[in-house]
Design a protein around this motif. Structure first.
Motif, PDB file in Angstrom:
ATOM      1  N   TYR A 120      62.105  33.177  42.267  1.00  0.00           N
ATOM      2  CA  TYR A 120      61.511  33.024  43.599  1.00  0.00           C
ATOM      3  C   TYR A 120      60.697  34.245  44.012  1.00  0.00           C
ATOM      4  O   TYR A 120      60.340  34.387  45.178  1.00  0.00           O
ATOM      5  CB  TYR A 120      62.623  32.740  44.614  1.00  0.00           C
ATOM      6  CG  TYR A 120      63.365  31.479  44.248  1.00  0.00           C
ATOM      7  CD1 TYR A 120      62.828  30.237  44.524  1.00  0.00           C
ATOM      8  CD2 TYR A 120      64.567  31.546  43.553  1.00  0.00           C
ATOM      9  CE1 TYR A 120      63.487  29.079  44.141  1.00  0.00           C
ATOM     10  CE2 TYR A 120      65.234  30.396  43.168  1.00  0.00           C
ATOM     11  CZ  TYR A 120      64.687  29.168  43.469  1.00  0.00           C
ATOM     12  OH  TYR A 120      65.330  28.017  43.081  1.00  0.00           O
ATOM     13  N   ALA A 121      60.393  35.120  43.066  1.00  0.00           N
ATOM     14  CA  ALA A 121      59.594  36.307  43.352  1.00  0.00           C
ATOM     15  C   ALA A 121      58.110  35.919  43.419  1.00  0.00           C
ATOM     16  O   ALA A 121      57.624  35.125  42.598  1.00  0.00           O
ATOM     17  CB  ALA A 121      59.805  37.355  42.266  1.00  0.00           C
ATOM     18  N   PRO A 122      57.377  36.457  44.372  1.00  0.00           N
ATOM     19  CA  PRO A 122      55.952  36.117  44.481  1.00  0.00           C
ATOM     20  C   PRO A 122      55.130  36.692  43.325  1.00  0.00           C
ATOM     21  O   PRO A 122      55.460  37.745  42.768  1.00  0.00           O
ATOM     22  CB  PRO A 122      55.533  36.746  45.810  1.00  0.00           C
ATOM     23  CG  PRO A 122      56.552  37.781  46.108  1.00  0.00           C
ATOM     24  CD  PRO A 122      57.822  37.363  45.430  1.00  0.00           C
ATOM     25  N   ILE A 123      54.066  35.975  42.985  1.00  0.00           N
ATOM     26  CA  ILE A 123      53.147  36.398  41.926  1.00  0.00           C
ATOM     27  C   ILE A 123      51.789  36.661  42.568  1.00  0.00           C
ATOM     28  O   ILE A 123      51.225  35.777  43.214  1.00  0.00           O
ATOM     29  CB  ILE A 123      53.005  35.313  40.844  1.00  0.00           C
ATOM     30  CG1 ILE A 123      54.353  34.987  40.212  1.00  0.00           C
ATOM     31  CG2 ILE A 123      51.983  35.722  39.793  1.00  0.00           C
ATOM     32  CD1 ILE A 123      54.345  33.753  39.315  1.00  0.00           C
ATOM     33  N   TYR A 124      51.294  37.881  42.389  1.00  0.00           N
ATOM     34  CA  TYR A 124      49.976  38.265  42.904  1.00  0.00           C
ATOM     35  C   TYR A 124      49.119  38.731  41.734  1.00  0.00           C
ATOM     36  O   TYR A 124      49.502  39.621  40.992  1.00  0.00           O
ATOM     37  CB  TYR A 124      50.082  39.404  43.920  1.00  0.00           C
ATOM     38  CG  TYR A 124      50.805  39.015  45.175  1.00  0.00           C
ATOM     39  CD1 TYR A 124      50.150  38.304  46.177  1.00  0.00           C
ATOM     40  CD2 TYR A 124      52.141  39.340  45.363  1.00  0.00           C
ATOM     41  CE1 TYR A 124      50.820  37.935  47.334  1.00  0.00           C
ATOM     42  CE2 TYR A 124      52.813  38.979  46.513  1.00  0.00           C
ATOM     43  CZ  TYR A 124      52.150  38.277  47.492  1.00  0.00           C
ATOM     44  OH  TYR A 124      52.810  37.908  48.630  1.00  0.00           O
ATOM     45  N   ILE A 125      47.945  38.127  41.595  1.00  0.00           N
ATOM     46  CA  ILE A 125      47.031  38.485  40.517  1.00  0.00           C
ATOM     47  C   ILE A 125      45.683  38.875  41.123  1.00  0.00           C
ATOM     48  O   ILE A 125      45.116  38.138  41.919  1.00  0.00           O
ATOM     49  CB  ILE A 125      46.837  37.318  39.521  1.00  0.00           C
ATOM     50  CG1 ILE A 125      48.185  36.866  38.939  1.00  0.00           C
ATOM     51  CG2 ILE A 125      45.856  37.711  38.417  1.00  0.00           C
ATOM     52  CD1 ILE A 125      48.906  37.886  38.089  1.00  0.00           C
ATOM     53  N   GLU A 126      45.198  40.028  40.700  1.00  0.00           N
ATOM     54  CA  GLU A 126      43.885  40.514  41.120  1.00  0.00           C
ATOM     55  C   GLU A 126      42.863  40.102  40.071  1.00  0.00           C
ATOM     56  O   GLU A 126      43.085  40.281  38.873  1.00  0.00           O
ATOM     57  CB  GLU A 126      43.918  42.033  41.263  1.00  0.00           C
ATOM     58  CG  GLU A 126      42.596  42.633  41.662  1.00  0.00           C
ATOM     59  CD  GLU A 126      42.642  44.143  41.770  1.00  0.00           C
ATOM     60  OE1 GLU A 126      41.571  44.733  41.953  1.00  0.00           O
ATOM     61  OE2 GLU A 126      43.734  44.732  41.668  1.00  0.00           O
ATOM     62  N   THR A 127      41.748  39.553  40.522  1.00  0.00           N
ATOM     63  CA  THR A 127      40.671  39.177  39.620  1.00  0.00           C
ATOM     64  C   THR A 127      39.623  40.275  39.655  1.00  0.00           C
ATOM     65  O   THR A 127      39.119  40.611  40.721  1.00  0.00           O
ATOM     66  CB  THR A 127      40.033  37.837  40.048  1.00  0.00           C
ATOM     67  OG1 THR A 127      41.056  36.845  40.106  1.00  0.00           O
ATOM     68  CG2 THR A 127      38.960  37.405  39.072  1.00  0.00           C
ATOM     69  N   GLU A 128      39.324  40.835  38.488  1.00  0.00           N
ATOM     70  CA  GLU A 128      38.284  41.850  38.392  1.00  0.00           C
ATOM     71  C   GLU A 128      36.960  41.170  38.099  1.00  0.00           C
ATOM     72  O   GLU A 128      36.904  40.177  37.387  1.00  0.00           O
ATOM     73  CB  GLU A 128      38.593  42.843  37.275  1.00  0.00           C
ATOM     74  CG  GLU A 128      39.659  43.819  37.619  1.00  0.00           C
ATOM     75  CD  GLU A 128      39.730  44.958  36.612  1.00  0.00           C
ATOM     76  OE1 GLU A 128      39.193  44.815  35.499  1.00  0.00           O
ATOM     77  OE2 GLU A 128      40.313  45.974  36.966  1.00  0.00           O
ATOM     78  N   SER A 129      35.905  41.712  38.674  1.00  0.00           N
ATOM     79  CA  SER A 129      34.573  41.198  38.434  1.00  0.00           C
ATOM     80  C   SER A 129      33.562  42.280  38.770  1.00  0.00           C
ATOM     81  O   SER A 129      33.810  43.110  39.641  1.00  0.00           O
ATOM     82  CB  SER A 129      34.313  39.958  39.299  1.00  0.00           C
ATOM     83  OG  SER A 129      32.976  39.527  39.156  1.00  0.00           O
ATOM     84  N   ASN A 130      32.429  42.248  38.080  1.00  0.00           N
ATOM     85  CA  ASN A 130      31.339  43.161  38.421  1.00  0.00           C
ATOM     86  C   ASN A 130      30.672  42.745  39.721  1.00  0.00           C
ATOM     87  O   ASN A 130      29.965  43.525  40.330  1.00  0.00           O
ATOM     88  CB  ASN A 130      30.300  43.193  37.298  1.00  0.00           C
ATOM     89  CG  ASN A 130      30.848  43.805  36.038  1.00  0.00           C
ATOM     90  OD1 ASN A 130      31.803  44.571  36.075  1.00  0.00           O
ATOM     91  ND2 ASN A 130      30.244  43.465  34.905  1.00  0.00           N
ATOM     92  N   ILE A 131      30.893  41.513  40.133  1.00  0.00           N
ATOM     93  CA  ILE A 131      30.311  40.989  41.366  1.00  0.00           C
ATOM     94  C   ILE A 131      31.377  41.065  42.450  1.00  0.00           C
ATOM     95  O   ILE A 131      32.425  40.432  42.354  1.00  0.00           O
ATOM     96  CB  ILE A 131      29.828  39.538  41.160  1.00  0.00           C
ATOM     97  CG1 ILE A 131      28.812  39.509  40.020  1.00  0.00           C
ATOM     98  CG2 ILE A 131      29.245  38.980  42.449  1.00  0.00           C
ATOM     99  CD1 ILE A 131      28.501  38.129  39.512  1.00  0.00           C
TER     100      ILE A 131
END
Length: 149
Positions: A120-131
């Motif tokens: 039940y732990a939250p999942i946070y994902i950062e998306t990297e982009s040049n834009i």
């Protein structure tokens, strides 16, 4: 090193990490080729540096971290260099990110049997982009929903 094959990719647990240890600082390095025929996941105390230098593959790095009294799975998706220059590709990564998180959760299902509160732990994902407009931190649910699918 413990290795096993799942349907679409290989998984390696790098010592001194085991199926159940560590939780704090457990790191994942997932490499997904652009044609999605060959993916590799390394689980350990550190990121698998030998996998980090690839132009034609997307990579997800993630780590279990304590935050405000609970654990979170925090990660970054790094598109391959050729992919990140294509603006259309950059905003189409949501299905790829969801698939990558699903691969990590399913490959590490024994950890959840040993430490069930992580389900039940939250999942946070950062998306990297040049834009800049495509950079984002997304909440992707909890591991339990990926194990049910």
């Amino acid at each position: 090193m413990e290795k096993f094959q799942l349907d679409e990719f290989s998984v390696a647990i790098l010592p001194p990490a085991t199926t159940y240890h560590p939780v704090d600082g457990r790191k994942y390095t997932l490499i997904m080729s652009t044609d999605e025929t060959n993916s590799h996941l390394a689980i350990g105390y550190k990121y698998e540096m030998s996998l980090l230098h690839s132009e034609n593959k997307s990579m997800l790095t993630a780590e279990w971290k304590p935050s405000l009294g609970e654990y979170i799975l925090s990660g970054k998706i790094h598109p391959g260099i050729k992919q990140s220059s294509n603006s259309n590709r950059s905003h189409q990564t949501q299905p790829e990110v969801t698939k990558a998180v699903s691969m990590i959760v399913k490959a590490d299902k024994d950890l959840f049997a040993h430490v069930p509160w992580l389900l039940y732990a939250p999942i946070y994902i950062e998306t990297e982009s040049n834009i800049h407009k495509y950079r984002a931190i997304q909440f992707l649910g909890v591991p339990k929903q990926y194990l049910i699918l």
